[in-house]
Each structure stands twice: as structure tokens, then as C-alpha cells.
Write a protein that holds these residues in place. Structure first.
Motif, mmCIF file in Angstrom:
data_model
loop_
_atom_site.group_PDB
_atom_site.id
_atom_site.type_symbol
_atom_site.label_atom_id
_atom_site.label_comp_id
_atom_site.label_asym_id
_atom_site.label_seq_id
_atom_site.Cartn_x
_atom_site.Cartn_y
_atom_site.Cartn_z
ATOM 1 N N LEU A 192 7.334 49.502 30.937
ATOM 2 C CA LEU A 192 6.076 50.236 30.878
ATOM 3 C C LEU A 192 5.386 49.993 29.537
ATOM 4 O O LEU A 192 6.021 50.051 28.476
ATOM 5 N N TYR A 193 4.083 49.753 29.561
ATOM 6 C CA TYR A 193 3.336 49.578 28.311
ATOM 7 C C TYR A 193 3.082 50.943 27.678
ATOM 8 O O TYR A 193 2.682 51.889 28.355
ATOM 9 N N HIS A 194 3.349 51.005 26.370
ATOM 10 C CA HIS A 194 3.226 52.282 25.662
ATOM 11 C C HIS A 194 2.804 52.046 24.217
ATOM 12 O O HIS A 194 2.843 50.912 23.714
ATOM 13 N N ALA A 195 2.388 53.105 23.556
ATOM 14 C CA ALA A 195 1.903 53.013 22.175
ATOM 15 C C ALA A 195 2.033 54.377 21.514
ATOM 16 O O ALA A 195 2.249 55.399 22.175
ATOM 17 N N VAL A 196 1.898 54.376 20.190
ATOM 18 C CA VAL A 196 1.877 55.622 19.414
ATOM 19 C C VAL A 196 0.802 55.472 18.343
ATOM 20 O O VAL A 196 0.739 54.451 17.662
ATOM 21 N N PHE A 197 -0.023 56.493 18.190
ATOM 22 C CA PHE A 197 -1.044 56.484 17.147
ATOM 23 C C PHE A 197 -0.946 57.781 16.342
ATOM 24 O O PHE A 197 -0.666 58.837 16.897
ATOM 25 N N GLY A 198 -1.148 57.671 15.022
ATOM 26 C CA GLY A 198 -1.097 58.848 14.163
ATOM 27 C C GLY A 198 0.307 59.356 13.935
ATOM 28 O O GLY A 198 0.552 60.568 13.964
ATOM 29 N N LYS A 199 1.243 58.436 13.683
ATOM 30 C CA LYS A 199 2.613 58.873 13.414
ATOM 31 C C LYS A 199 2.653 59.740 12.152
ATOM 32 O O LYS A 199 1.920 59.502 11.202
ATOM 33 N N GLN A 200 3.535 60.703 12.152
ATOM 34 C CA GLN A 200 3.711 61.568 10.998
ATOM 35 C C GLN A 200 4.961 61.155 10.219
ATOM 36 O O GLN A 200 5.905 60.589 10.777
ATOM 37 N N VAL A 201 4.962 61.438 8.930
ATOM 38 C CA VAL A 201 6.088 61.056 8.074
ATOM 39 C C VAL A 201 7.381 61.696 8.553
ATOM 40 O O VAL A 201 8.458 61.098 8.465
ATOM 41 N N ASP A 202 7.287 62.911 9.089
ATOM 42 C CA ASP A 202 8.499 63.605 9.509
ATOM 43 C C ASP A 202 8.812 63.408 10.996
ATOM 44 O O ASP A 202 9.677 64.085 11.547
ATOM 45 N N ARG A 203 8.118 62.496 11.661
ATOM 46 C CA ARG A 203 8.365 62.227 13.082
ATOM 47 C C ARG A 203 9.789 61.696 13.258
ATOM 48 O O ARG A 203 10.171 60.706 12.669
ATOM 49 N N ARG A 204 10.562 62.364 14.105
ATOM 50 C CA ARG A 204 11.955 61.980 14.309
ATOM 51 C C ARG A 204 12.298 62.037 15.794
ATOM 52 O O ARG A 204 11.933 62.989 16.479
ATOM 53 N N PHE A 205 13.003 61.025 16.254
ATOM 54 C CA PHE A 205 13.456 61.057 17.639
ATOM 55 C C PHE A 205 14.717 60.217 17.806
ATOM 56 O O PHE A 205 15.014 59.323 17.004
ATOM 57 N N ILE A 206 15.446 60.536 18.853
ATOM 58 C CA ILE A 206 16.625 59.780 19.260
ATOM 59 C C ILE A 206 16.300 59.125 20.590
ATOM 60 O O ILE A 206 15.709 59.762 21.477
ATOM 61 N N ALA A 207 16.662 57.871 20.747
ATOM 62 C CA ALA A 207 16.448 57.171 22.010
ATOM 63 C C ALA A 207 17.786 56.755 22.602
ATOM 64 O O ALA A 207 18.631 56.178 21.906
ATOM 65 N N LEU A 208 17.980 57.068 23.868
ATOM 66 C CA LEU A 208 19.168 56.671 24.615
ATOM 67 C C LEU A 208 18.732 55.684 25.688
ATOM 68 O O LEU A 208 17.735 55.924 26.379
ATOM 69 N N LYS A 209 19.476 54.587 25.848
ATOM 70 C CA LYS A 209 19.060 53.555 26.792
ATOM 71 C C LYS A 209 20.123 53.302 27.851
ATOM 72 O O LYS A 209 21.309 53.248 27.554
ATOM 73 N N TYR A 210 19.642 53.127 29.074
ATOM 74 C CA TYR A 210 20.509 52.904 30.221
ATOM 75 C C TYR A 210 19.918 51.781 31.074
ATOM 76 O O TYR A 210 18.712 51.530 31.034
ATOM 77 N N ALA A 211 20.773 51.127 31.853
ATOM 78 C CA ALA A 211 20.311 50.065 32.749
ATOM 79 C C ALA A 211 21.053 50.171 34.071
ATOM 80 O O ALA A 211 22.210 50.606 34.121
#
Length: 256
Positions: A192-211
Motif C-alpha cells: 500500500l502506498y503511504h506517507a507521513v507529513f509533519g513528523k514530531q520530534v517525539d513521534r514514536r512507534f513500534i512496527a511488527l511485520k508478518y507475511a
């Protein structure tokens, strides 16, 4: 458990937002464990707001590795990918990696010929996001051909925000902003095409990947290409059936 409508939403549009999947107390614990990993990665030094990308991430934390097999994630993935799905790795991201505070439109698996081999990324945000401040924006349905092919040119201009292949700036391209609060989870197809605009310095996330379960050699090559096997052997705990199931099909010689 997902409803038939939610499954149809994911298959048609390529994403699903599940609000309040984790409680505020659970998120506090997850955030504390994640902050400890980021602190270790910078050698115990103070947090000066610098960008940090750590992968693999949760595999090295007993407190966080349980997320992989948590019913709320595991059973959702099973409904979307079917039985026999495999682990694809994790990452922990903090801050913004560039001065533009944005991540232009792209897909995680550009140029691949077979987007029918489904891989899913689960985003657990530890800070709130809004449309113009760090929210993940997606182009619904762009994981399917021919739309997927028509957007390919976006992958080549991520470092050139002044280039406008469709005549408008990135933030003005049609899409859906997935605004979240800590505890919400986003599941999306990695084509899927995606984007992020206006990231913040304290932006935090965890990504888990599966197939989904690899069926042919090119599936294994696709997983290897994107570091799906880059986790420590200690993560493969034979006493944890779900983790064993997600890793037993992955080549042991690739584990660190």
C-alpha cells in the motif's frame, strides 16, 4: 475477532485501523520497555531528540516480544493472512529521519511483480498523531494492480519534494489520514502506498511485520531481501507455540 466487513475493508482498501486495542496502562508499560531499548541503542546517553531506528527491535526484549503472540494481534493477523503465516521482523522508530519532517509517498515493497504475496505491517503508536502532525496517510486500494503500478514513480522522488509527478505537492495527493491515539493499532498491506507529513520530534512507534505462508522460492527471497530473518536465535523459544509456528519455516542459517 474481525468481522466479515473488517476483513473486506482490509482486502479492498489495504488497511485497517483498530482503535483502543491496548489500554493506557498497557501502553505505559510498552512505552517504558521501548524507551529502554532506544536508550540502550544510544549507549545509555540522554535523549536529545535525535532520530533512532532500531531493527530488529522487540525480539531482544522479553517484555515486548510477547506482543508478537498477543491474541489481539496474532488472531487478527491469522484472519487476514491465513494459517501458517510467518514472522517478518520488527522495528522501533523515534523522531524524524530528515529535516523536512516528512516521509514522502512510497510503498515498502516497490517494484515487486507479485503484490499478491501479502505482507502486513502492524503499527503501534506510542504518541498521538494527527493529519498534519505525524499521522500515517494511505492511498486506499493502491496495493492492487494496476493502481500499484501507476504510482511506481513516487518511489523515486522521496528525496525531491519539489518534484510533482501528478501536479500537486505530496500533502495534497488524495489519501486517508489515520489519526491515532496511543493504544490504537494500524494494520496495513506493505504494498500500500503511504506517507507521513509533519513528523514530531517525539513521534514514536513500534512496527511488527508478518507475511503469509511462503509457498515458493521467490517468497523466501522476498522475505530475505527485506531482512525478515534478522532476529536473534533466543527469540525462537520452543516453549512458545505461536513463536515457534511463525519461525519454524524460516531458514535457521539466516538467524543471528
Amino acid at each position: 475477532m474481525l468481522s466479515d466487513q473488517q476483513i473486506a475493508h482490509f482486502e479492498t482498501f489495504g488497511f485497517l485501523l483498530l482503535p483502543r486495542l491496548f489500554s493506557s496502562e498497557e501502553i505505559d508499560e510498552i512505552r517504558s520497555a521501548a524507551d529502554a531499548l532506544w536508550r540502550d541503542e544510544r549507549g545509555g546517553g540522554p535523549d536529545l531528540g535525535a532520530y533512532q531506528h532500531v531493527a530488529p527491535f522487540i525480539e531482544s526484549s522479553r517484555n515486548l516480544s510477547g506482543l508478537v503472540e498477543d491474541d489481539r494481534i496474532y488472531l487478527t493477523i491469522e484472519q487476514l493472512l491465513g494459517a501458517g503465516f510467518v514472522w517478518g521482523g520488527s522495528e522501533g522508530n523515534k523522531g524524524s529521519f530528515n529535516e523536512t519532517q516528512s516521509h514522502a509517498w512510497h510503498c515498502d515493497r516497490p517494484g515487486e511483480e507479485e503484490p499478491d504475496y501479502v505482507r502486513i505491517k502492524v503499527m503501534l503508536y506510542l504518541t498521538p498523531t494527527t493529519k498534519d502532525a505525524g499521522a500515517l496517510r494511505v492511498m486506499p486500494g493502491s496495493h492492487r494492480k494496476p493502481f500499484y503500478d501507476q504510482l511506481e514513480r513516487l518511489n523515486h522522488i522521496q528525496s525531491q519534494p519539489e518534484v510533482m509527478p501528478f501536479g500537486v505537492p505530496g500533502p495534497e495527493l488524495p489519501g486517508c489520514a489515520l489519526e491515532v491515539e496511543p493504544g490504537d493499532a494500524v494494520f496495513f498491506n506493505q504494498y500500500l502506498y503511504h506517507a507521513v507529513f509533519g513528523k514530531q520530534v517525539d513521534r514514536r512507534f513500534i512496527a511488527l511485520k508478518y507475511a503469509e505462508k511462503p509457498a515458493v522460492g521467490r517468497h523466501y527471497e522476498a522475505l530475505r531481501k527485506h531482512g525478515a530473518f534478522a532476529f536473534h536465535r533466543s527469540f525462537v523459544d520452543r516453549t512458545r507455540p505461536r513463536i515457534r509456528q511463525m519461525t519454524e519455516l524460516l531458514p535457521a542459517e539466516d538467524w543471528s
